[in-house]
Design a protein around this motif. Structure first.
Motif, short mmCIF file in Angstrom:
data_model
loop_
_atom_site.label_atom_id
_atom_site.label_comp_id
_atom_site.label_asym_id
_atom_site.label_seq_id
_atom_site.Cartn_x
_atom_site.Cartn_y
_atom_site.Cartn_z
N ARG A 170 -24.47 -56.30 -27.74
CA ARG A 170 -25.14 -55.97 -29.00
C ARG A 170 -26.00 -57.12 -29.53
O ARG A 170 -27.06 -56.87 -30.13
N GLY A 171 -25.56 -58.37 -29.33
CA GLY A 171 -26.36 -59.50 -29.80
C GLY A 171 -27.71 -59.56 -29.11
O GLY A 171 -28.76 -59.73 -29.76
N ARG A 172 -27.71 -59.40 -27.79
CA ARG A 172 -28.96 -59.41 -27.03
C ARG A 172 -29.83 -58.21 -27.37
O ARG A 172 -31.06 -58.33 -27.49
N ILE A 173 -29.19 -57.05 -27.55
CA ILE A 173 -29.94 -55.85 -27.88
C ILE A 173 -30.59 -56.00 -29.26
O ILE A 173 -31.77 -55.64 -29.45
N ALA A 174 -29.84 -56.53 -30.22
CA ALA A 174 -30.38 -56.71 -31.57
C ALA A 174 -31.61 -57.62 -31.53
O ALA A 174 -32.61 -57.36 -32.22
N ILE A 200 -34.52 -55.69 -30.24
CA ILE A 200 -35.02 -54.76 -31.26
C ILE A 200 -35.88 -55.52 -32.28
O ILE A 200 -36.96 -55.05 -32.68
N ARG A 201 -35.42 -56.67 -32.69
CA ARG A 201 -36.20 -57.48 -33.64
C ARG A 201 -37.58 -57.82 -33.08
O ARG A 201 -38.56 -57.92 -33.82
N ALA A 222 -24.81 -44.21 -29.77
CA ALA A 222 -25.08 -44.54 -28.37
C ALA A 222 -26.57 -44.67 -28.11
O ALA A 222 -27.03 -45.56 -27.39
N SER A 223 -27.35 -43.78 -28.72
CA SER A 223 -28.79 -43.80 -28.50
C SER A 223 -29.43 -45.08 -29.00
O SER A 223 -30.38 -45.59 -28.42
N THR A 224 -28.87 -45.61 -30.10
CA THR A 224 -29.44 -46.82 -30.69
C THR A 224 -29.31 -48.03 -29.79
O THR A 224 -30.23 -48.87 -29.71
N VAL A 225 -28.19 -48.15 -29.09
CA VAL A 225 -27.96 -49.35 -28.27
C VAL A 225 -28.12 -49.11 -26.77
O VAL A 225 -28.18 -50.07 -26.01
N LEU A 226 -28.17 -47.85 -26.35
CA LEU A 226 -28.28 -47.56 -24.92
C LEU A 226 -29.57 -46.82 -24.57
O LEU A 226 -30.43 -47.33 -23.86
N CYS A 227 -29.68 -45.59 -25.07
CA CYS A 227 -30.72 -44.67 -24.59
C CYS A 227 -32.12 -45.11 -25.00
O CYS A 227 -33.03 -45.21 -24.16
N THR A 228 -32.33 -45.34 -26.29
CA THR A 228 -33.65 -45.70 -26.75
C THR A 228 -34.10 -47.07 -26.23
O THR A 228 -35.23 -47.20 -25.73
#
Length: 239
Positions: A5-9, A12-13, A184-190
């Motif tokens: 989640r840290g890397r994904i966030a 996203i930023r 799930a879509s927020t951190v995986l799919c999209t």
């Protein structure tokens, strides 16, 4: 799902995606375990019979492509149920293809093969059935993927599109299943889609109407909901 989640966030930023292959390997095993019960309960006995004439074709001996097959649960189930057919699993993630090959061997399946390939360059033609199990919405270019599939289909072939269950508006999806899928879509799919060319970002809660638009843009003349479960929409597309 949230180990990265840290890397994904941070991505996203920065307006960037996060590829499926970049996730913690436990996610791939967890995804296999999450979907396996539903596929076992529904694929052969419910979903395939809801498609027009497909079961008879499979029994007689068909050529099937399972796109985005992951660890090959769906591919192996198809191969076991229809030994006269040839089932070919494709995924761009090489580690998943390696695991799918192992699992199929453990099940004693000899009519399924697994190859590293994307949704827009998998080999073969004249497929009787092309399947997408919970994966089209993760693709950067779902229109291009379906357009490529249309070109790889036999004249009387069909596409089976299995997608997370979603209605066509946000308020209709604010229920326990929909909330889980949005998470799930927020951190995986999209993020996965945004990491790929075109980067459409369709998301897990696209809904039937949006998926129908994607199929029409890809050149399919017929598109319908074949059946559903509380967790999945099962859609059929034909040229």
């Amino acid at each position: 799902m949230y180990k990265d989640r840290g890397r994904i966030a941070e991505r996203i930023r920065n307006g960037e995606g996060f590829g499926w292959h970049e996730h913690d390997p436990e996610l791939f095993v967890g995804t296999e375990q999450f979907f396996r019960p539903g596929y076992r309960a529904n694929l052969v006995d419910v979903w395939l019979p809801a498609l027009d004439g497909v079961v008879d074709t499979l029994r007689a001996g068909a050529t099937v492509a399972d796109i985005g097959c992951g660890h090959g649960v769906s591919t192996t189930l198809l191969a076991q149920a229809f030994p006269q057919s040839t089932i070919r699993g494709f995924d761009y993630h090489d580690a998943s293809i390696a695991r799918a090959t192992e699992l199929a061997a453990e099940e004693g399946v000899d009519n399924a093969t697994f190859t590293v390939a994307s949704a827009t360059d998998f080999p073969g033609s004249d497929y009787d059935l092309i399947c997408y199990f919970d994966c089209l919405h993760d693709m950067g270019d779902p229109v291009g993927a379906l357009r490529y599939a249309r070109g790889a289909l036999a004249d009387d072939g069909a596409v089976m599109l299995v997608e997370p269950f979603a209605r066509d508006s946000l308020p209709e999806n604010l229920n326990p299943v929909g909330r889980m899928y949005y998470a799930a879509s927020t951190v995986l799919c999209t993020p996965s889609s945004l990491d790929q060319p075109v980067a459409l970002g369709l998301g897990a809660q696209a809904g039937e109407r949006r998926l129908a638009d994607v199929a029409a843009e890809a050149g399919f003349g017929t598109f319908r909901r074949a059946t559903e479960t509380p967790f999945n929409l099962v859609l059929e597309a034909r040229p």
